[in-house]
Design a protein around this motif. Structure first.
Motif, mmCIF file in Angstrom:
data_model
loop_
_atom_site.group_PDB
_atom_site.id
_atom_site.type_symbol
_atom_site.label_atom_id
_atom_site.label_comp_id
_atom_site.label_asym_id
_atom_site.label_seq_id
_atom_site.Cartn_x
_atom_site.Cartn_y
_atom_site.Cartn_z
ATOM 1 N N SER A 45 28.993 23.371 -35.550
ATOM 2 C CA SER A 45 27.798 23.285 -36.398
ATOM 3 C C SER A 45 26.731 22.375 -35.802
ATOM 4 C CB SER A 45 28.191 22.775 -37.787
ATOM 5 O OG SER A 45 28.899 21.551 -37.689
ATOM 6 N N CYS A 46 27.036 21.790 -34.635
ATOM 7 C CA CYS A 46 26.091 20.880 -33.987
ATOM 8 C C CYS A 46 26.209 21.011 -32.471
ATOM 9 C CB CYS A 46 26.369 19.440 -34.426
ATOM 10 S SG CYS A 46 25.406 18.191 -33.540
ATOM 11 N N LEU A 47 25.079 21.075 -31.786
ATOM 12 C CA LEU A 47 25.051 21.096 -30.324
ATOM 13 C C LEU A 47 24.374 19.826 -29.828
ATOM 14 C CD1 LEU A 47 23.939 24.789 -29.569
ATOM 15 C CD2 LEU A 47 26.261 23.850 -29.593
ATOM 16 N N LYS A 48 25.113 19.045 -29.026
ATOM 17 C CA LYS A 48 24.561 17.812 -28.458
ATOM 18 C C LYS A 48 24.288 18.053 -26.974
ATOM 19 C CE LYS A 48 25.531 13.819 -29.931
ATOM 20 N NZ LYS A 48 26.185 12.498 -30.111
ATOM 21 N N PHE A 49 23.010 18.044 -26.615
ATOM 22 C CA PHE A 49 22.603 18.345 -25.259
ATOM 23 C C PHE A 49 22.677 17.104 -24.375
ATOM 24 C CE2 PHE A 49 20.717 21.644 -27.866
ATOM 25 C CZ PHE A 49 20.998 22.793 -27.123
ATOM 26 N N ASP A 50 23.340 17.258 -23.239
ATOM 27 C CA ASP A 50 23.552 16.163 -22.308
ATOM 28 C C ASP A 50 22.227 15.646 -21.734
ATOM 29 O OD1 ASP A 50 25.763 14.749 -20.630
ATOM 30 O OD2 ASP A 50 24.317 15.444 -19.122
ATOM 31 N N ASN A 94 21.582 28.005 -37.790
ATOM 32 C CA ASN A 94 21.676 26.793 -38.623
ATOM 33 C C ASN A 94 22.560 25.708 -38.014
ATOM 34 O OD1 ASN A 94 20.049 27.894 -40.781
ATOM 35 N ND2 ASN A 94 21.812 29.153 -41.327
ATOM 36 N N LYS A 95 22.428 25.501 -36.724
ATOM 37 C CA LYS A 95 23.168 24.438 -36.047
ATOM 38 C C LYS A 95 22.244 23.246 -35.784
ATOM 39 C CE LYS A 95 26.068 27.815 -33.600
ATOM 40 N NZ LYS A 95 27.220 27.746 -34.511
ATOM 41 N N LEU A 96 22.743 22.064 -36.034
ATOM 42 C CA LEU A 96 21.999 20.845 -35.759
ATOM 43 C C LEU A 96 21.911 20.642 -34.241
ATOM 44 C CD1 LEU A 96 20.814 18.317 -37.312
ATOM 45 C CD2 LEU A 96 22.995 17.194 -36.791
ATOM 46 N N THR A 97 20.770 20.165 -33.739
ATOM 47 C CA THR A 97 20.612 19.942 -32.303
ATOM 48 C C THR A 97 20.253 18.481 -32.017
ATOM 49 O OG1 THR A 97 18.290 20.659 -32.391
ATOM 50 C CG2 THR A 97 19.955 22.321 -31.806
ATOM 51 N N VAL A 98 20.882 17.939 -30.986
ATOM 52 C CA VAL A 98 20.677 16.542 -30.599
ATOM 53 C C VAL A 98 20.455 16.471 -29.094
ATOM 54 C CG1 VAL A 98 21.633 14.196 -30.629
ATOM 55 C CG2 VAL A 98 22.287 15.841 -32.426
ATOM 56 N N LEU A 99 19.452 15.704 -28.666
ATOM 57 C CA LEU A 99 19.247 15.449 -27.237
ATOM 58 C C LEU A 99 19.678 14.021 -26.953
ATOM 59 C CD1 LEU A 99 18.239 16.341 -24.460
ATOM 60 C CD2 LEU A 99 15.969 15.505 -25.097
ATOM 61 N N GLU A 100 20.654 13.866 -26.061
ATOM 62 C CA GLU A 100 21.194 12.550 -25.719
ATOM 63 C C GLU A 100 20.461 11.943 -24.526
ATOM 64 O OE1 GLU A 100 25.826 12.745 -26.699
ATOM 65 O OE2 GLU A 100 25.254 14.224 -25.201
ATOM 66 N N GLU A 158 9.735 6.345 -23.634
ATOM 67 C CA GLU A 158 8.810 7.022 -24.542
ATOM 68 C C GLU A 158 8.455 8.405 -24.004
ATOM 69 O OE1 GLU A 158 7.768 6.234 -27.475
ATOM 70 O OE2 GLU A 158 8.711 4.253 -27.594
ATOM 71 N N GLU A 159 8.390 8.529 -22.667
ATOM 72 C CA GLU A 159 8.098 9.826 -22.057
ATOM 73 C C GLU A 159 9.184 10.845 -22.401
ATOM 74 O OE1 GLU A 159 7.192 11.815 -17.646
ATOM 75 O OE2 GLU A 159 7.912 9.732 -17.803
ATOM 76 N N GLN A 160 10.437 10.400 -22.360
ATOM 77 C CA GLN A 160 11.544 11.294 -22.695
ATOM 78 C C GLN A 160 11.538 11.634 -24.181
ATOM 79 O OE1 GLN A 160 14.849 8.983 -21.198
ATOM 80 N NE2 GLN A 160 14.744 9.948 -19.169
ATOM 81 N N LEU A 161 11.110 10.699 -25.009
ATOM 82 C CA LEU A 161 11.005 10.960 -26.444
ATOM 83 C C LEU A 161 9.954 12.040 -26.711
ATOM 84 C CD1 LEU A 161 11.705 10.329 -29.384
ATOM 85 C CD2 LEU A 161 10.038 8.461 -29.313
ATOM 86 N N ILE A 162 8.829 11.977 -26.005
ATOM 87 C CA ILE A 162 7.783 12.987 -26.153
ATOM 88 C C ILE A 162 8.308 14.349 -25.716
ATOM 89 C CG2 ILE A 162 5.525 13.744 -25.286
ATOM 90 C CD1 ILE A 162 4.757 10.764 -25.117
ATOM 91 N N PHE A 163 9.095 14.367 -24.635
ATOM 92 C CA PHE A 163 9.711 15.611 -24.164
ATOM 93 C C PHE A 163 10.600 16.202 -25.259
ATOM 94 C CE2 PHE A 163 13.499 17.578 -22.118
ATOM 95 C CZ PHE A 163 12.871 18.679 -21.534
ATOM 96 N N GLY A 199 11.539 20.346 -29.586
ATOM 97 C CA GLY A 199 11.829 20.736 -30.959
ATOM 98 C C GLY A 199 13.266 20.472 -31.386
ATOM 99 N N VAL A 200 13.947 19.516 -30.724
ATOM 100 C CA VAL A 200 15.302 19.177 -31.156
ATOM 101 C C VAL A 200 15.248 18.458 -32.499
ATOM 102 C CG1 VAL A 200 16.276 19.035 -28.829
ATOM 103 C CG2 VAL A 200 15.227 17.004 -29.853
ATOM 104 N N ASP A 201 16.327 18.547 -33.250
ATOM 105 C CA ASP A 201 16.365 17.909 -34.567
ATOM 106 C C ASP A 201 16.481 16.395 -34.475
ATOM 107 O OD1 ASP A 201 16.352 20.391 -36.027
ATOM 108 O OD2 ASP A 201 18.453 20.651 -35.455
ATOM 109 N N LEU A 202 17.308 15.931 -33.527
ATOM 110 C CA LEU A 202 17.593 14.510 -33.418
ATOM 111 C C LEU A 202 17.614 14.065 -31.956
ATOM 112 C CD1 LEU A 202 20.623 14.403 -35.906
ATOM 113 C CD2 LEU A 202 18.262 13.739 -36.428
ATOM 114 N N VAL A 203 17.429 12.768 -31.757
ATOM 115 C CA VAL A 203 17.544 12.180 -30.418
ATOM 116 C C VAL A 203 18.464 10.971 -30.491
ATOM 117 C CG1 VAL A 203 15.320 12.962 -29.530
ATOM 118 C CG2 VAL A 203 15.453 10.820 -30.830
#
Length: 238
Positions: free
Chosen positions: A155-160, A187-193, A198-203, A208-212
């Motif tokens: 239900s959640c994908l965490k991107f490396d 309907n899967k939650l997405t996270v970028l790890e 700040e540049e990576q946050l803007i990326f 359009g990921v749900d969470l960082v």
């Protein structure tokens, strides 16, 4: 050289936030280990040794997860990492513990070893059976492979964080965009790890990921007085 039974167990809680509002959605619980003099021992060193002794691994993992559940913030989703090998001798106890908390998501790392992948798949089926949300960790890491079966069940994908290193490569950008589109449609939650600047946050915002998640955001640490001594029953010289 260190004696496992002499180590102190603790935890760190890394926040997962909305990339636009900075609102905290939850925390990932990470095990931390210390020598009696307060010197930190890298968790990977401890777990690498434990992997040679699955019963011992199960005992330490149960102790770690119990500690994390006790000290985690109660009003946020708690993400916990569980190695499928760690429940070989404590599946019933671990599932019972996980079911005690409503807002929990179990993270599973997809391994390139086929036997480990089968273990992960079987464990995920047990979690899904009890309606426990499951996240697939390290999606896109160089050492991992993408399993259609696993991706469809979680239900959640965490991107490396590797996706941040390939941010300027059009082919990789198209790939992660397609995966994010799939996640949203199912309907899967997405996270970028690995967000550290700040540049990576803007990326992440543009993706359009749900969470960082990452070192750009301050984690919660447990007071040193709360650390617990691993049981003498776990004596193992390594």
């Amino acid at each position: 050289m260190f004696e496992l039974s002499g180590l102190l167990l603790s935890a760190e809680f890394q926040p997962l936030l909305n990339p636009h509002t900075k609102e905290i959605y939850g925390y990932e619980a990470l095990s931390r280990f210390y020598c009696p003099d307060g010197t930190a021992i890298a968790p990977n060193i401890v777990f690498e040794e434990l992997h040679a002794h699955h019963e011992l691994l199960s005992s330490v993992e149960m102790a770690a997860k119990t500690f994390q559940f006790t000290h985690a913030p109660q009003d946020s989703v708690l993400f916990v990492n569980i190695d499928p090998h760690a429940i070989e001798f404590s599946a019933t106890e671990m599932l019972s513990l996980l079911r005690q908390r409503d807002n929990v998501c179990v993270e599973i790392i997809e391994n390139t070893c086929i036997n480990d992948a089968r273990l992960a798949a079987n464990f995920i089926k047990q979690l899904v059976k009890f309606d426990i949300p499951v996240g697939l960790d390290d999606v896109g890491a160089p050492h991992s492979m993408l399993s259609i079966d696993l991706v469809s069940q979680v239900s959640c994908l965490k991107f490396d964080k590797y996706w941040l290193e390939t941010a300027k490569n059009p082919q990789y950008h198209h790939l992660i965009s397609a995966l994010l589109s799939f996640a949203k449609k199912t309907n899967k939650l997405t996270v970028l790890e690995g967000v550290e600047t700040e540049e990576q946050l803007i990326f992440a915002q543009d993706l359009g990921v749900d969470l960082v998640q990452g070192f750009l955001f301050k984690p919660l640490f447990i007071n040193a007085k709360e650390r617990v001594l691993l049981s003498p029953m776990l004596t193992q010289v390594c």
